[in-house]
Motif scaffolding. Sequence first.
Motif, PDB file in Angstrom:
ATOM      1  N   THR A  19       0.783  -1.223  -0.125  1.00 58.93           N
ATOM      2  CA  THR A  19      -0.016  -0.164  -0.005  1.00 58.93           C
ATOM      3  C   THR A  19       0.830   1.224  -0.072  1.00 58.93           C
ATOM      4  O   THR A  19       0.457   2.223  -0.853  1.00 58.93           O
ATOM      5  CB  THR A  19      -0.983   0.112   1.223  1.00 58.93           C
ATOM      6  OG1 THR A  19      -1.830  -1.327   1.310  1.00 58.93           O
ATOM      7  CG2 THR A  19      -1.824   1.389   1.201  1.00 58.93           C
ATOM      8  N   ILE A  20       1.826   1.197   0.822  1.00 56.67           N
ATOM      9  CA  ILE A  20       2.793   2.484   0.946  1.00 56.67           C
ATOM     10  C   ILE A  20       3.490   2.741  -0.271  1.00 56.67           C
ATOM     11  O   ILE A  20       3.622   3.851  -1.061  1.00 56.67           O
ATOM     12  CB  ILE A  20       3.948   2.089   2.090  1.00 56.67           C
ATOM     13  CG1 ILE A  20       3.154   2.436   3.418  1.00 56.67           C
ATOM     14  CG2 ILE A  20       5.079   3.426   1.775  1.00 56.67           C
ATOM     15  CD1 ILE A  20       4.261   1.813   4.620  1.00 56.67           C
ATOM     16  N   LEU A  21       4.089   1.616  -1.026  1.00 56.59           N
ATOM     17  CA  LEU A  21       4.727   1.722  -2.121  1.00 56.59           C
ATOM     18  C   LEU A  21       3.865   2.140  -3.461  1.00 56.59           C
ATOM     19  O   LEU A  21       3.916   2.870  -4.305  1.00 56.59           O
ATOM     20  CB  LEU A  21       5.544   0.466  -2.596  1.00 56.59           C
ATOM     21  CG  LEU A  21       6.714   0.215  -1.692  1.00 56.59           C
ATOM     22  CD1 LEU A  21       7.542  -1.082  -2.161  1.00 56.59           C
ATOM     23  CD2 LEU A  21       7.573   1.355  -1.391  1.00 56.59           C
ATOM     24  N   GLY A  22       2.741   1.395  -3.291  1.00 57.75           N
ATOM     25  CA  GLY A  22       1.513   1.813  -4.189  1.00 57.75           C
ATOM     26  C   GLY A  22       1.023   3.177  -4.465  1.00 57.75           C
ATOM     27  O   GLY A  22       1.030   3.739  -5.576  1.00 57.75           O
ATOM     28  N   TYR A  28      -1.762   6.392 -10.152  1.00 59.65           N
ATOM     29  CA  TYR A  28      -2.551   6.214 -11.441  1.00 59.65           C
ATOM     30  C   TYR A  28      -3.456   5.007 -11.154  1.00 59.65           C
ATOM     31  O   TYR A  28      -4.334   4.877 -12.223  1.00 59.65           O
ATOM     32  CB  TYR A  28      -1.795   6.188 -12.639  1.00 59.65           C
ATOM     33  CG  TYR A  28      -0.702   4.946 -12.618  1.00 59.65           C
ATOM     34  CD1 TYR A  28      -1.377   3.683 -13.096  1.00 59.65           C
ATOM     35  CD2 TYR A  28       0.659   5.025 -12.179  1.00 59.65           C
ATOM     36  CE1 TYR A  28      -0.245   2.478 -12.985  1.00 59.65           C
ATOM     37  CE2 TYR A  28       1.409   3.905 -12.104  1.00 59.65           C
ATOM     38  CZ  TYR A  28       0.921   2.929 -12.716  1.00 59.65           C
ATOM     39  OH  TYR A  28       1.712   1.848 -12.479  1.00 59.65           O
ATOM     40  N   ALA A  29      -3.141   3.956 -10.652  1.00 57.91           N
ATOM     41  CA  ALA A  29      -4.089   2.757 -10.395  1.00 57.91           C
ATOM     42  C   ALA A  29      -4.918   2.859  -9.560  1.00 57.91           C
ATOM     43  O   ALA A  29      -4.875   3.589  -8.273  1.00 57.91           O
ATOM     44  CB  ALA A  29      -2.793   1.772 -10.167  1.00 57.91           C
ATOM     45  N   ASP A  30      -6.100   2.323  -9.655  1.00 62.04           N
ATOM     46  CA  ASP A  30      -7.022   2.218  -8.770  1.00 62.04           C
ATOM     47  C   ASP A  30      -7.275   0.981  -7.698  1.00 62.04           C
ATOM     48  O   ASP A  30      -6.846   0.139  -8.236  1.00 62.04           O
ATOM     49  CB  ASP A  30      -8.428   2.259  -9.421  1.00 62.04           C
ATOM     50  CG  ASP A  30      -8.903   3.731 -10.211  1.00 62.04           C
ATOM     51  OD1 ASP A  30      -8.211   4.672  -9.770  1.00 62.04           O
ATOM     52  OD2 ASP A  30      -9.330   3.498 -11.202  1.00 62.04           O
ATOM     53  N   VAL A  35      -2.013  -1.521  -4.858  1.00 62.33           N
ATOM     54  CA  VAL A  35      -1.484  -2.246  -3.936  1.00 62.33           C
ATOM     55  C   VAL A  35      -0.871  -3.247  -4.341  1.00 62.33           C
ATOM     56  O   VAL A  35       0.534  -3.551  -4.194  1.00 62.33           O
ATOM     57  CB  VAL A  35      -2.702  -2.921  -2.822  1.00 62.33           C
ATOM     58  CG1 VAL A  35      -1.790  -3.766  -1.829  1.00 62.33           C
ATOM     59  CG2 VAL A  35      -3.587  -1.809  -2.011  1.00 62.33           C
ATOM     60  N   VAL A  36      -1.213  -4.123  -5.287  1.00 61.73           N
ATOM     61  CA  VAL A  36      -0.429  -5.279  -6.162  1.00 61.73           C
ATOM     62  C   VAL A  36       0.752  -4.694  -6.575  1.00 61.73           C
ATOM     63  O   VAL A  36       1.633  -5.198  -6.786  1.00 61.73           O
ATOM     64  CB  VAL A  36      -1.658  -5.915  -6.848  1.00 61.73           C
ATOM     65  CG1 VAL A  36      -0.700  -7.093  -7.743  1.00 61.73           C
ATOM     66  CG2 VAL A  36      -2.772  -6.568  -6.228  1.00 61.73           C
ATOM     67  N   CYS A  37       0.511  -3.509  -7.497  1.00 68.38           N
ATOM     68  CA  CYS A  37       1.662  -3.050  -8.079  1.00 68.38           C
ATOM     69  C   CYS A  37       2.899  -2.690  -6.874  1.00 68.38           C
ATOM     70  O   CYS A  37       3.958  -2.958  -7.283  1.00 68.38           O
ATOM     71  CB  CYS A  37       1.278  -1.818  -9.015  1.00 68.38           C
ATOM     72  SG  CYS A  37       0.351  -1.868 -10.258  1.00 68.38           S
ATOM     73  N   GLY A  38       2.438  -2.198  -5.844  1.00 65.09           N
ATOM     74  CA  GLY A  38       3.266  -1.951  -4.613  1.00 65.09           C
ATOM     75  C   GLY A  38       4.000  -3.095  -4.234  1.00 65.09           C
ATOM     76  O   GLY A  38       5.246  -2.849  -3.987  1.00 65.09           O
ATOM     77  N   VAL A  39       3.268  -4.219  -4.207  1.00 63.70           N
ATOM     78  CA  VAL A  39       3.977  -5.500  -3.596  1.00 63.70           C
ATOM     79  C   VAL A  39       4.853  -6.071  -4.832  1.00 63.70           C
ATOM     80  O   VAL A  39       5.840  -6.423  -4.424  1.00 63.70           O
ATOM     81  CB  VAL A  39       2.565  -6.449  -3.519  1.00 63.70           C
ATOM     82  CG1 VAL A  39       3.234  -8.024  -3.375  1.00 63.70           C
ATOM     83  CG2 VAL A  39       1.874  -6.195  -2.378  1.00 63.70           C
ATOM     84  N   GLY A  95      -6.897  -7.136 -14.497  1.00 65.29           N
ATOM     85  CA  GLY A  95      -6.848  -6.329 -15.479  1.00 65.29           C
ATOM     86  C   GLY A  95      -5.763  -5.448 -15.834  1.00 65.29           C
ATOM     87  O   GLY A  95      -5.597  -4.630 -16.855  1.00 65.29           O
ATOM     88  N   GLY A  96      -4.833  -5.797 -15.175  1.00 65.13           N
ATOM     89  CA  GLY A  96      -3.522  -4.856 -15.200  1.00 65.13           C
ATOM     90  C   GLY A  96      -2.489  -5.725 -16.178  1.00 65.13           C
ATOM     91  O   GLY A  96      -2.842  -6.665 -16.693  1.00 65.13           O
TER      92      GLY A  96
END
Length: 218
Positions: A19-22, A28-30, A35-39, A95-96
């Motif tokens: 969450t912090i990194l996301g 830009y991501a919802d 969160v997953v991008c941050g992980v 969908g990413g």
Amino acid sequence: MEPVEYRPIQNEDVEALGTILGDTWHAYADGRKRVVCGVIDLANFALRNTFAEVAVVDNSPIGVIMARAGIPDKQTQDHWASIKHHACEELNKLGGCASDLTRFFDAMEKADRDLLAHSDCDPDFELVLFAVSSEARGLGVGSTLMDHAQRYLAAQGASRAFLFTDTDCTWEYYEHRGMRRAAEQSFADDGASILPERMFVYEMNLEGIKGVMHAALP
């Protein structure tokens, strides 16, 4: 703020750190995608850590720092590779496009290698990742995490260490900490580049720093 505890990273910290990194790099991501991008970011950095510590309040992470002395062991690499793999699968299901992140990481790593080659930094000692939640900034949490990582690196025999940063990050903080810009590269004039406008490698002086911090492996 409640008292802050500093401890080794644990598996249950991954979502909160994502969450912090996301929030920091993927605004830009919802929702869940962010969160997953941050992980994925977290795991990508953690693949090369030999030291990882989090700052927590009520056992909820508000900051993280990772460092590397030499080469991480296979257990660490396999652990974080698995986390990254599952996060990439989840992002695709949402969908990413995990391949876009992989392409970005590959470009960043190549540019980082070029930067390091054009510096005089010791390649064996690195500050790998440093992030603090927006709510915790300015409260001394980041400074404490940085102190702990520097003490760890010094205990491993480092007199100097380096870190990569860029114009998408708060790079001014490192100059405020007295670090030296050892190399930089600009991509501002490359309209096709997916990289930040400028990328930097900074060097920190660890001479005179004492103390032993544990290596916080998973």
